[in-house]
Design an enzyme around this catalytic site. Structure first.
Site, PDB file in Angstrom:
ATOM      1  N   ASN A   5       0.787  -1.367  -0.005  1.00  0.00           N
ATOM      2  CA  ASN A   5       0.106   0.020  -0.098  1.00  0.00           C
ATOM      3  C   ASN A   5       0.817   1.242   0.193  1.00  0.00           C
ATOM      4  OD1 ASN A   5      -1.799   2.168   0.693  1.00  0.00           O
ATOM      5  ND2 ASN A   5      -2.338   1.498   2.640  1.00  0.00           N
ATOM      6  N   LYS A  15       0.173   4.226  -0.328  1.00  0.00           N
ATOM      7  CA  LYS A  15      -0.382   5.326   0.508  1.00  0.00           C
ATOM      8  C   LYS A  15      -0.095   6.742  -0.571  1.00  0.00           C
ATOM      9  CE  LYS A  15      -0.193   3.240   4.854  1.00  0.00           C
ATOM     10  NZ  LYS A  15       0.004   3.216   6.248  1.00  0.00           N
ATOM     11  N   HIS A  26      -9.657   0.961   4.825  1.00  0.00           N
ATOM     12  CA  HIS A  26      -8.496   1.107   5.443  1.00  0.00           C
ATOM     13  C   HIS A  26      -8.487   2.152   6.626  1.00  0.00           C
ATOM     14  CE1 HIS A  26      -4.362   2.548   6.367  1.00  0.00           C
ATOM     15  NE2 HIS A  26      -3.848   1.329   5.862  1.00  0.00           N
ATOM     16  N   GLU A  37      -7.099   4.423   7.836  1.00  0.00           N
ATOM     17  CA  GLU A  37      -6.985   6.081   7.537  1.00  0.00           C
ATOM     18  C   GLU A  37      -8.135   6.617   6.835  1.00  0.00           C
ATOM     19  OE1 GLU A  37      -2.999   5.488   5.488  1.00  0.00           O
ATOM     20  OE2 GLU A  37      -2.159   4.971   7.390  1.00  0.00           O
ATOM     21  N   GLU A  96      -5.573  -5.120  10.432  1.00  0.00           N
ATOM     22  CA  GLU A  96      -4.527  -4.133  10.965  1.00  0.00           C
ATOM     23  C   GLU A  96      -4.808  -3.343  11.912  1.00  0.00           C
ATOM     24  OE1 GLU A  96      -2.479  -2.811   6.662  1.00  0.00           O
ATOM     25  OE2 GLU A  96      -4.363  -1.660   7.003  1.00  0.00           O
ATOM     26  N   GLY A 152       2.134   2.021  10.857  1.00  0.00           N
ATOM     27  CA  GLY A 152       3.244   3.246  10.750  1.00  0.00           C
ATOM     28  C   GLY A 152       3.885   3.524  11.893  1.00  0.00           C
ATOM     29  N   SER A 168       3.251  -2.359  10.396  1.00  0.00           N
ATOM     30  CA  SER A 168       4.743  -2.435  10.727  1.00  0.00           C
ATOM     31  C   SER A 168       5.372  -3.681  10.400  1.00  0.00           C
ATOM     32  CB  SER A 168       4.958  -2.043  12.106  1.00  0.00           C
ATOM     33  OG  SER A 168       4.478  -0.731  12.339  1.00  0.00           O
TER      34      SER A 168
END
Ligand code: PGA
Length: 252
Positions: free
Chosen positions: A9, A11, A95, A97, A167, A173, A212
């Protein structure tokens, strides 16, 4: 036997020049005997060019999001048909985010999942709890709610053509991955939730871990019985690192 998947991904990163370099490195060093399927998910504007650059390679293309609507007055949106038209096979939906920064609800994510499938794109459905949820022992409740919204709209059989990515938000991250045992526990929970509706679908659905993942921790995560590969953010932007993660999913 579930074929593992390693998906990158990207991003909000990259440029035409950087993407070109990354794809060149990936395709030049791509292992002939990779067990896992490999997918990259660049930003929308680069999909068409990436599709061209990936042609003839073993790397497949995915998008990072899709509009729930098919067409019409939805300024700024990109439809499933458009993604298919430029060469995508997969699309990430839900996702964290998108859920957290752009306030996407479970119901909207479920509609995006259905929109993707209506154009034969394979949705990669992301689910995951925030740190406060985990600390309050609400992880399974959150995952169940996210999953059930999709099951309610599309039914369990829709997962024959879908992938799930677990996730944990606190691991994305942050450099702090879930332990293999923590991941396995949630993956088993997700599989059991599918299994309550269909043993066959539960046995066949790929459930990726994301958060991560790096070359240094991929093998131990992928070794867990219900972890079928990974959805990789930061580490997917470096060819060596991403290919090492792919190799951790096995070679023939
Ligand atoms: P990360 O991101 O690998 O950089 O933690 C994973 C993701 O958000 O898909």
């Amino acid at each position: 036997m579930r074929r593992p998947i390693v998906a990158g991904n990207w991003k909000l990163h990259g440029s035409r020049a950087e993407n070109g370099r990354l794809i060149e490195e990936l395709t030049a060093q791509f292992p002939a005997k990779a067990v896992a399927a490999c997918i990259v998910c660049p930003p929308f504007v680069y999909l068409q060019e990436c599709a061209r650059l990936l042609r003839g390679s073993s790397i497949e293309l995915g998008a990072q999001d899709v509009c729930a609507e098919a067409q019409g007055a939805f300024t700024g949106e990109v439809s499933a048909a458009m993604l298919k038209d430029v060469g995508c096979e997969y699309v990430i939906v839900g996702h964290s985010e998108r859920r957290l920064i752009y306030r996407e609800s479970d119901q909207l994510v479920a509609r995006k999942f259905a929109a993707a499938q209506s154009k034969s794109l394979v949705p990669i459905l992301c689910v995951g709890e925030q740190l406060a949820d985990r600390e309050a022992d609400r992880t399974e409740e959150v995952i169940a709610r996210q999953l059930d919204a999709v099951l309610a709209l599309s039914g369990v059989d829709a997962f024959a053509n879908a992938v799930i990515a677990y996730e944990p938000v606190w691991a994305i991250g942050t450099g702090r991955n879930a332990t293999p045992e923590q991941a396995q526990q949630v993956h088993a929970f997700i599989r059991a939730r599918l299994g309550a509706r269909s043993d066959k679908i539960a046995a066949e659905t790929r459930i990726l871990y994301g958060g991560s993942v790096k070359a240094g921790n991929a093998a131990e995560l992928f070794a867990m019985p219900d972890v079928d590969g990974g959805l990789i953010g930061g580490a997917s932007l470096k060819a060596d690192e991403f290919l090492a993660i792919l190799a951790a999913a096995g070679t023939q």
